[in-house]
Scaffold this active site. Structure first.
Site, PDB file in Angstrom:
ATOM      1  N   SER A  67       4.687  -4.175  -2.405  1.00 13.73           N
ATOM      2  CA  SER A  67       4.959  -2.952  -1.657  1.00 13.73           C
ATOM      3  C   SER A  67       5.113  -3.160  -0.162  1.00 13.73           C
ATOM      4  O   SER A  67       5.610  -2.282   0.545  1.00 13.73           O
ATOM      5  CB  SER A  67       3.841  -1.923  -1.892  1.00 13.73           C
ATOM      6  OG  SER A  67       4.001  -1.299  -3.133  1.00 13.73           O
ATOM      7  N   SER A  79       6.407   0.255  -1.870  1.00 13.79           N
ATOM      8  CA  SER A  79       6.071   1.612  -1.511  1.00 13.79           C
ATOM      9  C   SER A  79       5.868   1.809  -0.012  1.00 13.79           C
ATOM     10  O   SER A  79       5.806   2.947   0.437  1.00 13.79           O
ATOM     11  CB  SER A  79       4.791   2.044  -2.243  1.00 13.79           C
ATOM     12  OG  SER A  79       3.688   1.263  -1.792  1.00 13.79           O
ATOM     13  N   LYS A  81       0.969   2.925   7.465  1.00 10.40           N
ATOM     14  CA  LYS A  81       1.281   3.575   6.183  1.00 10.40           C
ATOM     15  C   LYS A  81       0.257   4.671   5.908  1.00 10.40           C
ATOM     16  O   LYS A  81      -0.949   4.456   6.122  1.00 10.40           O
ATOM     17  CB  LYS A  81       1.245   2.512   5.078  1.00 10.40           C
ATOM     18  CG  LYS A  81       1.666   2.985   3.704  1.00 10.40           C
ATOM     19  CD  LYS A  81       1.611   1.824   2.709  1.00 10.40           C
ATOM     20  CE  LYS A  81       2.154   2.207   1.352  1.00 10.40           C
ATOM     21  NZ  LYS A  81       2.088   1.091   0.381  1.00 10.40           N
TER      22      LYS A  81
END
Lengths: 67, 475
Positions: free
Chosen positions: B180, B156, B82
């Site tokens: 997330s 996310s 990420k």
């Protein structure tokens, strides 16, 4: 309606404008309605917590390993 | 082995095949890079693809293999991270125009440990702005769910979920402040773990909420997740809050089964009228799977859990707004409208209200620990419904009730574990009739990840859900 949303004679948008000014945050006219909706909802949700007896609870930061 | 077969393998099998010289690290890296180049315009999973760095690392791995060097557990495995984790010399955007030129000088501890274990970085993955969720116009494209391109892959750690479901990496690290990592895992039909808070270093992980942020291994299988956690967990002098507890070999006890394990369904979540009926059915079928394998199924009560979404937002967003104060004052126009209005509204929360949420958090923790005195594993869906359509997720809020129903409610499912600092995992738990993944969430006591993996692995091995391939990934 929460304690922060219940002031007589003032709209949510006016309240947000006032608080934002005090906090030094610039909320544009375009964003004002959405910020007001979010803030009103957040205050209403957190207002539900007044139902709880929190008088003997310490608001400590929680760690995985208890002291 | 053909490239199209390499990319379908788990990280564990990839590492084993490379050690057995079935194929080489270069074969693996090229297979993934070719696939990313061919397919990612459809998915927008990646913000940065590290072609040169990955090929260089693969060549170094070939030399190490030829020399007979000792090989780490992720040796030659192509992984993606990420874009919230610092990578030395590589752009780290945090999904925001505010950081569009940010190139860190050093690696985050998580990235550093993955490299030490032999992992090869393919690139940096897309995410909601500042790891918050709800971004309306992501600067690097809208990540698309490989099960239905019109639907969100979850937030996310969107790119992590997408890259795994589309087989654009062998394993990934997301981040989980309030769901997330587990949310995208559920919507994309993969595995996502939120470890016990303090189990994994936060150094070099751009913060959303300092006392809830957790690096989240996201993988194709439970075994991969156990392997990845073992690599990244452990004390780090650069993050003084990380635990000194020894890190076990999480893969060693995977196959111990669930005989005698006490599994508790969280009553308040299961009885919620807002839950999608097919999600509810999938959870009930999941309990039967555990029961058939010898687990003792019970119902447990956590009365405060319906409040968890509000408590979470009251704490995490308020702290997040404080941490982002400089951006809010000096560069608000660079933020996506959803991020800006969310942070601005949270910045106005009065101290007494924040304090009330902080106290409620302590009560919630007590209730979770009481429930975990009755059972070893807590069960709920990861999300009360399958992946929503992008348009439904990012629509401007019409009124306060709209915010409550679309924003707060679902956060109680995953945010509760963040608030209580407990570990939880999302695994594939079934599918809806229109072929959308359903996430099964399991929770456990602090540092009981071995129990969590043991239950998750038993369920995975008894069900076919993790073997299904997303329709838009099968090319």
């Amino acid at each position: 309606m929460s304690e922060m949303n219940s002031g007589a004679g003032i709209t949510n948008e006016e309240r947000v404008r006032l608080l934002a000014d005090l906090a030094g945050i610039n909320v544009t006219d375009e964003d004002l309605s959405e910020v007001a909706n979010r803030f009103a909802s957040l205050m209403d949700e957190l207002d539900r917590l007044k139902e709880l007896d929190l008088s003997n609870v310490q608001p400590v930061v929680i760690f995985a390993e208890e002291p | 082995m053909a490239a199209e077969n390499i990319v379908m393998m788990s990280a564990t099998d990839t590492a084993a095949a490379i050690k057995a010289k079935t194929f080489s690290p270069l074969d693996a890296v090229r297979a993934y890079l070719d696939r990313i180049d061919r397919l990612d315009s459809r998915f927008s999973a990646y913000i940065t693809v590290c072609h040169e760095e990955a090929l260089d690392a693969a060549e170094q791995a070939e030399l190490a293999l030829a020399r007979g060097d000792e090989l780490g557990p992720l040796f030659g495995v192509p992984i993606a991270i990420k874009d919230q984790f610092w990578t030395a010399g590589i752009l780290t955007t945090n999904g925001s125009k505010v950081y569009e030129d940010f190139v860190p000088n050093e690696d985050s501890t998580v990235v550093s440990r993955l490299k030490q274990a032999g992992g090869i970085l393919l690139g940096k993955l897309n995410l909601s702005e500042l790891a918050m969720g709800g971004t309306q116009n992501p600067p690097w494209g809208i990540p698309a769910n490989p099960w239905d391109l019109e639907r969100t892959p979850g937030e996310s750690s969107s790119g992590s979920g997408v890259a795994l479901a589309a087989h654009l990496c062998a394993a990934s690290i997301g981040e989980d402040t309030g769901g997330s990592g587990r949310g995208p895992a559920a919507y994309c039909g993969v595995v996502g773990l939120r470890p016990t808070f303090t189990r994994v270093s936060r150094f070099g992980m751009t913060p959303m909420c300092w006392f809830m942020d957790a690096a989240a291994p996201m993988t194709k299988t439970v075994q991969d997740c156990a392997l990845m956690l073992g690599v990244i967990a452990g004390h780090d002098p650069k993050d003084l809050y990380t635990s000194h507890k020894p890190v076990p070999d999480y893969t060693a006890s995977l196959d111990q089964g669930v005989q005698g394990l006490r599994v508790g369904l969280i009553k308040e979540l299961h009885e919620s009228g807002d839950m999608h009926p097919e999600v509810k059915q999938a959870i009930e079928r999941s309990l039967e799977v555990f029961r058939e394998q010898g687990a003792d199924i019970q119902e447990v009560s956590i009365p405060l859990i319906p409040f968890a979404g509000a408590i979470f937002v009251g704490i995490a967003d308020t702290e997040g707004a404080g941490a982002r104060d400089e951006i809010l004052r000096e560069q608000p126009e660079k933020l996506d409208r959803a991020s800006r209005t969310r942070l601005q509204s949270a910045a106005l929360v009065p101290a007494k209200v924040y304090n009330r949420a902080a106290k409620a958090r302590v009560l919630l923790r007590q209730q979770f620990m009481e429930a975990l005195n009755q059972v070893d594993i807590l069960v709920s869906p990861t999300s009360p419904y399958p992946a929503p359509k992008h348009a439904d997720l990012t629509a401007v809020f019409q009124n306060a009730e709209d915010v409550r129903s679309r924003f707060f409610f679902r956060r109680s499912y995953t945010g509760s574990y963040a608030l209580t600092a407990l570990p939880a995992i999302s695994i594939p738990g079934g599918f809806t009739s229109d072929n959308l993944p359903i996430g099964l969430q399991l929770g456990a006591r602090p540092f009981a990840e071995e129990t969590l993996f043991r239950a998750a692995y038993a369920f995975e091995q008894a069900t076919p859900w993790h073997t299904r391939v997303a329709p838009f990934a099968s090319q």
